[in-house]
Design a protein around this motif. Structure first.
Motif, mmCIF file in Angstrom:
data_model
loop_
_atom_site.group_PDB
_atom_site.id
_atom_site.type_symbol
_atom_site.label_atom_id
_atom_site.label_comp_id
_atom_site.label_asym_id
_atom_site.label_seq_id
_atom_site.Cartn_x
_atom_site.Cartn_y
_atom_site.Cartn_z
ATOM 1 N N TYR A 105 45.727 44.583 38.447
ATOM 2 C CA TYR A 105 45.274 43.450 37.639
ATOM 3 C C TYR A 105 45.201 42.165 38.481
ATOM 4 N N ARG A 106 46.152 42.012 39.392
ATOM 5 C CA ARG A 106 46.124 40.833 40.261
ATOM 6 C C ARG A 106 44.922 40.890 41.211
ATOM 7 N N TRP A 107 44.644 42.097 41.716
ATOM 8 C CA TRP A 107 43.468 42.254 42.588
ATOM 9 C C TRP A 107 42.180 41.946 41.822
ATOM 10 N N LYS A 108 42.082 42.406 40.569
ATOM 11 C CA LYS A 108 40.879 42.163 39.777
ATOM 12 C C LYS A 108 40.634 40.670 39.572
ATOM 13 N N LYS A 109 41.727 39.925 39.433
ATOM 14 C CA LYS A 109 41.609 38.490 39.217
ATOM 15 C C LYS A 109 40.986 37.799 40.424
ATOM 16 N N HIS A 110 41.340 38.262 41.645
ATOM 17 C CA HIS A 110 40.866 37.593 42.855
ATOM 18 C C HIS A 110 39.610 38.236 43.436
#
Length: 379
Positions: free
Chosen positions: A43-48
């Motif tokens: 989810y953190r990767w998707k945000k960036h």
């Protein structure tokens, strides 16, 4: 577990894989388990990185590097403009901890003596790996862990490249070293030939004889040529010193299949164990010794005379038996292992400088028929 840093390209690749798996009906938890990261990380990767492709990620990485370089240049310029700036402010500008700035490593000083000795041993034993060097250091009294030796070994760039050879089948012969394995000292001896030349181009022929159980090299006979009569003469001397073995393993060379040698061995109740033609791996122990002997002596020395080859070969044989540890013998020397199996005292040499004068060469002179012939000075 060591944390793994992913590049932007790797992150985008894994995000696309997660999207493909979820499109096939897998849950996010199952998809993240397959790519080896936590669900929160995805989810953190998707945000960036969710809306980026590989080219954009590569460009972002280049911009981040350029930004870091420019920030460093700006910080250095600010420091140059104020020469009296304090260490506290300099560390703050550069983003570096003050404890890191003032830290002085003690490891190089602590390991300097060990590393120096490792270099000396590696020079004396150019084909030895870190395990062999660990055994030599422990024999000299160093209390050192194998892992530390490995770390210092890699740091010093002392790795020995090892060629991976293809494995062969055992063959049908029952005389090979795998099917007929030595069970006690004197059970199986093995013999073979190596070739080299003197400086004038004339041939040298080396005949090592090995006790396969103790790994002791009993003799290295050196001559211009070897006949079956010479083999018989040398074996007669060895049988008088050590008593005849139960088996003698060799290849099918003309010197070993001669009728005179067969009759001699039969009279001594020694079984002849001929390996299959073209199968040197069946005589593995002496072949292993041959490789070590060639690496550590023949490939390093240029012999000027036959006598010089005899002297150096005998010195190497005694060093191999008394000083060189063997990994297969739990890093004991072959002489120590032989003494342990026979419960006899043995002289332990911790450094090569303790090597005594060879029994065949008294004070540097070769003994022939009770007379000494001077050996030319070796340079």
């Amino acid at each position: 577990m060591k944390k793994k840093n992913h590049t932007p390209e790797q992150i985008i690749t894994k995000l696309r894989k997660v999207e493909a798996l979820t499109a096939q009906g897998a849950t996010v938890a199952e998809a993240t388990r397959q790519i080896g990261v936590a669900e929160q990380t995805v989810y953190r990767w998707k945000k960036h990185y969710g809306q980026m492709d590989h080219s954009q990620a590569k460009r972002l990485k280049e911009l981040q590097k350029e930004n870091a370089r420019l920030k460093k240049l700006l910080a250095e310029k600010d420091l140059d403009a104020e020469p009296g700036v304090s260490e506290r402010r300099a560390c703050k500008v550069l983003g570096q901890s003050r404890s890191t700035q003032g830290y002085a490593s003690k490891k190089p000083e602590k390991d300097r003596t060990r590393t120096k000795r490792m270099h000396q041993l590696a020079e004396d034993n150019p084909r030895a790996g870190y395990r062999m060097i660990t055994g030599l250091l422990r024999r000299e009294g160093w209390r050192i862990n194998r892992k530390r030796v490995h770390r210092l070994w890699k740091r010093s760039g002392l790795q020995v490249p090892k060629k991976q050879r293809k494995r062969r089948r055992l063959g049908t012969s029952g005389n090979g070293c795998v099917r007929l394995k030595a069970q006690y000292p004197g059970h199986v001896w093995s013999v073979d030939f190596l070739f080299d030349t003197t400086e004038d181009g004339r041939q040298l022929k080396f005949m090592p004889v090995l006790d396969e159980y103790t790994r002791e090299c009993l003799v290295i006979d050196v001559s211009r040529s070897v006949t079956s009569e010479r083999v018989i003469r040398e074996l007669t001397r060895l049988f008088q010193e050590h008593s005849p073995p139960g088996n003698l393993r060799s290849d099918n060379g003309p010197e070993f299949i001669a009728e005179a040698l067969k009759h001699f061995l039969a009279d001594q109740e020694v079984e002849t164990r001929y390996i299959e033609p073209g199968a040197p791996w069946q005589n593995g122990y002496v072949e292993s010794f041959n490789a070590t002997f060639r690496d550590e002596l023949l490939d390093r020395e240029l012999f000027s005379t036959l006598l010089e080859a005899k002297v150096l070969s005998e010195q190497y044989r005694r060093r191999y038996n008394q000083y060189r540890p063997h990994s297969s013998l739990d890093y004991l020397t072959s002489a120590e292992y032989a003494a342990a199996t026979q419960k006899q005292p043995v002289e332990i040499w911790t450094t090569p400088s303790e090597l005594p004068t060879s029994p065949q060469f008294d004070n540097g002179n070769e003994i022939k028929d009770g007379h000494q012939e001077p050996v030319p000075a070796l340079t």
